[in-house]
Design a protein around this motif. Structure first.
Motif, PDB file in Angstrom:
ATOM      1  N   ILE A   1       7.202 -38.983 -36.792  1.00 25.88           N
ATOM      2  CA  ILE A   1       6.249 -39.641 -35.887  1.00 25.88           C
ATOM      3  C   ILE A   1       6.940 -40.038 -34.584  1.00 25.88           C
ATOM      4  O   ILE A   1       6.424 -39.812 -33.482  1.00 25.88           O
ATOM      5  N   GLY A   2       8.128 -40.602 -34.700  1.00 29.53           N
ATOM      6  CA  GLY A   2       8.860 -41.039 -33.507  1.00 29.53           C
ATOM      7  C   GLY A   2       9.248 -39.895 -32.588  1.00 29.53           C
ATOM      8  O   GLY A   2       9.142 -40.000 -31.362  1.00 29.53           O
TER       9      GLY A   2
ATOM     10  N   GLY B   1       8.790 -43.934 -29.285  1.00 29.14           N
ATOM     11  CA  GLY B   1       9.328 -43.183 -30.422  1.00 29.14           C
ATOM     12  C   GLY B   1      10.624 -43.796 -30.907  1.00 29.14           C
ATOM     13  O   GLY B   1      11.696 -43.192 -30.815  1.00 29.14           O
ATOM     14  N   ALA B   2      10.535 -44.997 -31.432  1.00 31.17           N
ATOM     15  CA  ALA B   2      11.711 -45.831 -31.720  1.00 31.17           C
ATOM     16  C   ALA B   2      12.310 -45.531 -33.093  1.00 31.17           C
ATOM     17  O   ALA B   2      12.128 -46.296 -34.042  1.00 31.17           O
ATOM     18  N   ILE B   3      13.061 -44.455 -33.206  1.00 34.38           N
ATOM     19  CA  ILE B   3      13.565 -44.015 -34.516  1.00 34.38           C
ATOM     20  C   ILE B   3      15.057 -44.242 -34.716  1.00 34.38           C
ATOM     21  O   ILE B   3      15.600 -43.893 -35.759  1.00 34.38           O
ATOM     22  N   GLY B   4      15.727 -44.840 -33.735  1.00 37.10           N
ATOM     23  CA  GLY B   4      17.175 -45.012 -33.847  1.00 37.10           C
ATOM     24  C   GLY B   4      17.594 -45.751 -35.101  1.00 37.10           C
ATOM     25  O   GLY B   4      18.482 -45.318 -35.838  1.00 37.10           O
TER      26      GLY B   4
ATOM     27  N   ARG C   1      11.999 -42.370 -44.821  1.00 39.33           N
ATOM     28  CA  ARG C   1      12.673 -42.203 -43.524  1.00 39.33           C
ATOM     29  C   ARG C   1      12.141 -40.988 -42.755  1.00 39.33           C
ATOM     30  O   ARG C   1      11.903 -41.055 -41.562  1.00 39.33           O
ATOM     31  N   LYS C   2      11.942 -39.866 -43.460  1.00 37.59           N
ATOM     32  CA  LYS C   2      11.578 -38.629 -42.766  1.00 37.59           C
ATOM     33  C   LYS C   2      10.235 -38.736 -42.048  1.00 37.59           C
ATOM     34  O   LYS C   2      10.085 -38.267 -40.914  1.00 37.59           O
TER      35      LYS C   2
END
Length: 443
Positions: A77-78, A108-111, A71-72
């Motif tokens: 990157i996002g 940056g699609a990290i949701g 996950r990190k």
């Protein structure tokens, strides 16, 4: 509840910072973008919701990436991509440069990755509370953004909001690597065929949730296309006073979240909460589309925030319940992809309709969408029919897992190696807890 806050506050803060950056801009963006070189109502709509199109394109890749590399790494990157897009948008002097920046922000699609990581840190029964904590942080970010966005943009510039957003991303990266613990080590039990991303489309309940995300987010994008433009051009309200409309709406929206979470999770009334929310949203757009007074328009904005926020504590939680553990990141990625598609096409369609039919035409469009949305929700299955059982290795024989999985009512299983616990998700209509314990008990 304190234990849940302790486990999730840092991740909730990261997603809250990111949403604060998005919300603080969106509160004034359509009014600002309309004055840029080359702007048209359609392009303004694309500027409001266009970042969601790249969000949609990258949600699933980021979700799958997080399941594979951690996950990190995916979150880092996002956040970097999001910060770069914010700087470009802040430097924009024309609508096209603004669009480039917004598209990069969306990439940056990290949701879904953060939500999956929160789910990793809590038990199934704690997930609703964890999502509620995250929802409250987002709601606070939303409240602050709606108040301070117009004030800061009037005092400095809208560009300064984008630079502030970039700074928020840097702060989030620092929190990620100094405060956030690594998720627990989990061993998944599934066939190779089940690992395919396409499997997250096989569950009928998940598919209903995906389209709910689509409709929910499209109405938000449409609302934030309309509200700033109407306040500025119809009611001639200066940017510095937008907060007077947003503040009461946000307060009532936050207050609506608590009862929605209680009825949706504790009393298993998720469908009823969703239908009530849709009714609020439909009435809200009718008021915003056909009112000729600022008071009625403000009431419409408040109704929208109530309806929209009633969904918030339940959407992510329901997807996590329906998804299998090893597909959680991918399923949340798909759900958020649908959400961002809704935002992208919602604001763009609203811009096109606005060109030919003004505010009233947009309101009628949302009313039609709401009718189809309500019909779709009416067929939703109650997520409360899926239970979760935790079995400790001291008392239960994990080698019997293959025998247990032969039962049709077993939805998913995985082992939390860090705690020595077998987690079993099952259909309450097909198998009960005592039967599962009887199969797995050490002899």
């Amino acid at each position: 509840m304190k234990d849940i806050v302790k486990k999730t506050w840092h991740l909730s803060l990261i997603i809250g910072l990111r949403f604060f950056g998005l919300f603080i801009v969106i509160s004034v963006l359509s009014a600002y973008a309309g004055g840029l070189k080359g702007a048209t109502p359609t392009l303004v709509g694309l500027a409001v919701g266009g970042y969601a199109l790249t969000q949609a394109a990258f949600q699933v890749p980021f979700g799958v990436l997080s399941d594979k590399i951690g996950r990190k790494g995916a979150i880092l990157i996002g956040l970097i991509i999001f910060a770069i897009g914010s700087v470009i948008a802040g430097a924009a002097n024309d609508i096209y440069t603004l669009l480039v920046g917004r598209f990069l922000q969306g990439a940056g699609a990290i949701g879904s990755v953060i939500i999956a990581m929160i789910s990793d840190h809590v038990n199934e029964e704690e997930r609703a509370h964890a999502m509620a904590v995250m929802g409250m942080v987002i709601a606070l970010a939303f409240t602050g953004a709606m108040i301070f966005g117009p004030i800061i943009s009037a005092a400095f510039s809208v560009s300064s909001l984008f630079y502030l957003t970039a700074g928020m991303s840097v702060l989030a990266i620092i929190i990620l690597f100094t405060v956030v613990p690594n998720p627990p080590k989990i061993t998944y039990h599934f066939e190779e065929e089940e690992a395919k991303v396409s499997n997250v489309f096989k569950d009928a309940d998940l598919k209903r949730m995906y389209f709910t995300f689509l409709f929910h987010s499209s109405t938000m994008a449409i609302a934030f296309f309309l509200i700033p433009m109407v306040l500025k051009h119809t009611f001639h309200l200066p940017l510095s006073e937008f907060w007077k409309v947003y503040l009461p709406a946000v307060i009532f929206g936050i207050l609506a979240m608590g009862p929605a979470a209680v009825f949706g999770e504790k009393y298993n009334k998720g469908k009823e909460v969703f239908l009530s929310s849709i009714a609020f949203i439909a009435v809200a757009f009718l008021l915003m589309g056909f009112s000729h007074s600022l008071l009625l328009f403000g009431i419409g904005v408040t109704f929208f925030f109530i309806g929209f926020n009633m969904f918030e504590p339940l959407l992510q939680s329901f997807v996590s319940k329906f998804a299998k553990a090893h597909q959680k990141g991918a399923a949340l990625g798909v759900a958020n992809t649908f959400a961002y598609i809704g935002m992208g096409i919602g604001a763009t369609i609203a811009g096109k309709i606005f060109e030919y039919a003004s505010v009233a035409g947009v309101a009628i469009f949302v009313l039609i969408v709401s009718i189809f949305w309500a019909i779709w929700i009416a067929g939703m299955r109650n997520p409360g029919l899926r239970g979760t059982l935790y079995l400790h290795k001291d008392k239960f024989d994990f080698s019997k897992l293959p025998e247990l999985k032969k039962n049709k009512g077993i939805v998913d299983t995985y082992i939390n190696e860090s705690e020595g616990v077998l987690v079993i998700k099952y259909d309450k209509e097909l198998i009960d807890e005592d039967t599962i314990r009887g199969i797995m008990l050490k002899r």
